[in-house]
Design an enzyme around this catalytic site. Structure first.
Site, PDB file in Angstrom:
ATOM      1  N   GLU A 185      36.134  37.369  32.296  1.00  0.00           N
ATOM      2  CA  GLU A 185      37.371  36.571  32.378  1.00  0.00           C
ATOM      3  C   GLU A 185      38.579  37.446  32.705  1.00  0.00           C
ATOM      4  O   GLU A 185      39.654  36.921  32.990  1.00  0.00           O
ATOM      5  CB  GLU A 185      37.596  35.808  31.055  1.00  0.00           C
ATOM      6  CG  GLU A 185      38.158  36.615  29.893  1.00  0.00           C
ATOM      7  CD  GLU A 185      37.163  37.586  29.251  1.00  0.00           C
ATOM      8  OE1 GLU A 185      36.038  37.745  29.760  1.00  0.00           O
ATOM      9  OE2 GLU A 185      37.538  38.215  28.239  1.00  0.00           O
ATOM     10  N   CYS A 240      30.809  39.581  25.380  1.00  0.00           N
ATOM     11  CA  CYS A 240      31.163  40.687  24.491  1.00  0.00           C
ATOM     12  C   CYS A 240      30.984  40.272  23.017  1.00  0.00           C
ATOM     13  O   CYS A 240      29.856  40.083  22.593  1.00  0.00           O
ATOM     14  CB  CYS A 240      32.561  41.187  24.826  1.00  0.00           C
ATOM     15  SG  CYS A 240      32.785  42.904  24.378  1.00  0.00           S
ATOM     16  N   HIS A 269      33.563  41.683  30.159  1.00  0.00           N
ATOM     17  CA  HIS A 269      34.594  40.629  30.106  1.00  0.00           C
ATOM     18  C   HIS A 269      34.806  40.011  31.496  1.00  0.00           C
ATOM     19  O   HIS A 269      35.734  40.404  32.210  1.00  0.00           O
ATOM     20  CB  HIS A 269      35.927  41.231  29.635  1.00  0.00           C
ATOM     21  CG  HIS A 269      36.026  41.434  28.167  1.00  0.00           C
ATOM     22  ND1 HIS A 269      36.691  40.554  27.335  1.00  0.00           N
ATOM     23  CD2 HIS A 269      35.539  42.414  27.382  1.00  0.00           C
ATOM     24  CE1 HIS A 269      36.624  40.990  26.087  1.00  0.00           C
ATOM     25  NE2 HIS A 269      35.931  42.116  26.090  1.00  0.00           N
TER      26      HIS A 269
HETATM   27  N1  GLN Z   1      33.395  45.626  19.382  1.00  0.00           N
HETATM   28  C1  GLN Z   1      33.682  44.214  19.267  1.00  0.00           C
HETATM   29  C2  GLN Z   1      32.855  43.582  18.168  1.00  0.00           C
HETATM   30  O1  GLN Z   1      32.074  44.219  17.564  1.00  0.00           O
HETATM   31  C3  GLN Z   1      33.448  43.484  20.562  1.00  0.00           C
HETATM   32  C4  GLN Z   1      34.439  43.948  21.589  1.00  0.00           C
HETATM   33  C5  GLN Z   1      34.849  42.912  22.584  1.00  0.00           C
HETATM   34  O2  GLN Z   1      34.572  41.722  22.429  1.00  0.00           O
HETATM   35  N2  GLN Z   1      35.564  43.338  23.575  1.00  0.00           N
HETATM   36  O3  GLN Z   1      32.996  42.428  17.926  1.00  0.00           O
END
Ligand code: GLN
Length: 201
Positions: free
Chosen positions: A186, A84, A184
């Site tokens: 995890e 992410c 995610h």
């Molecule tokens: N939207 C977040 C960002 O731009 C990422 C979201 C996440 O890691 N769950 O960093």
């Protein structure tokens, strides 16, 4: 891991979902260390960059003095798993980032921050990871993937292998010893992707 010792995997712990990554890695027989300062990189076999807020992490990577030494370790071939926000930090191009946001440009993908839009800030989906990696148990049962304000992959270069897609969009990819996921892994009890990553450390 040569010699059969447990690998030591750093988890970038400046902000975000690092504790859950530690639990997942430890349940796959790895030792972990929270990485907050450059000295914490010493002796690591791999590094996880968790989800969180990539703009904040970018700022803290600079103020902690970690940005350059991590960049060097990546160039030297350190195994890295970015999830992410961690995927955003590793991407060659970040679209809709903040102007001062930095990335390691370590994997040839372009990602759009929050690219799935506000109406579906967060969603869950079962994704198939084709291919049969028996050791990690991949290719048999789909992954339940949790997407939270996830980045959307908009393009992928020739050096990148897409391992899984959701609605035709790459959500899991690798390039050499680097893995990225827009979800995610995890946050679910299924740790096959951590096992897959640990085969590379
Ligand atoms: N939207 C977040 C960002 O731009 C990422 C979201 C996440 O890691 N769950 O960093």
């Amino acid at each position: 891991m040569p010699g059969g010792r447990r690998p030591l995997v750093g988890v970038l712990a400046l902000q975000g979902a690092f504790a859950a990554h530690q639990r997942a890695l430890e349940s796959c027989a790895a030792d972990t260390r929270q990485v907050r300062l450059p000295d914490d990189l010493d002796g690591l076999d791999g590094l996880v960059m968790p989800g969180g807020e990539s703009t904040t992490m970018s700022r803290l990577l600079t103020t902690s003095g970690l940005f350059e030494p991590i960049g060097e370790r990546i160039e030297d071939g350190l195994a890295v798993f970015g999830t992410c926000a961690g995927m955003i930090l590793l991407a060659r191009d970040v679209l809709d980032g903040r102007p001062d946001q930095r990335s390691f440009a370590a994997i040839d993908i372009a990602v759009r921050r929050n690219g799935y839009g506000r109406q579906i800030d967060s969603f869950e989906a079962d994704i198939d990871v084709p291919g049969t990696d028996r050791e990690a148990g991949i290719g048999t049962v789909p992954f339940h993937a949790v997407f939270i304000r996830a980045p959307k992959v908009e393009s992928v270069g020739p050096s990148v292998t897409v391992l899984a897609e959701h609605d035709g969009v790459p959500v899991l990819a690798r390039s050499g010893r680097m893995f990225v996921a827009s979800f995610h892994p995890e946050l679910t009890p299924d740790h096959r992707l951590h096992s897959l990553f640990l085969q590379e450390v």
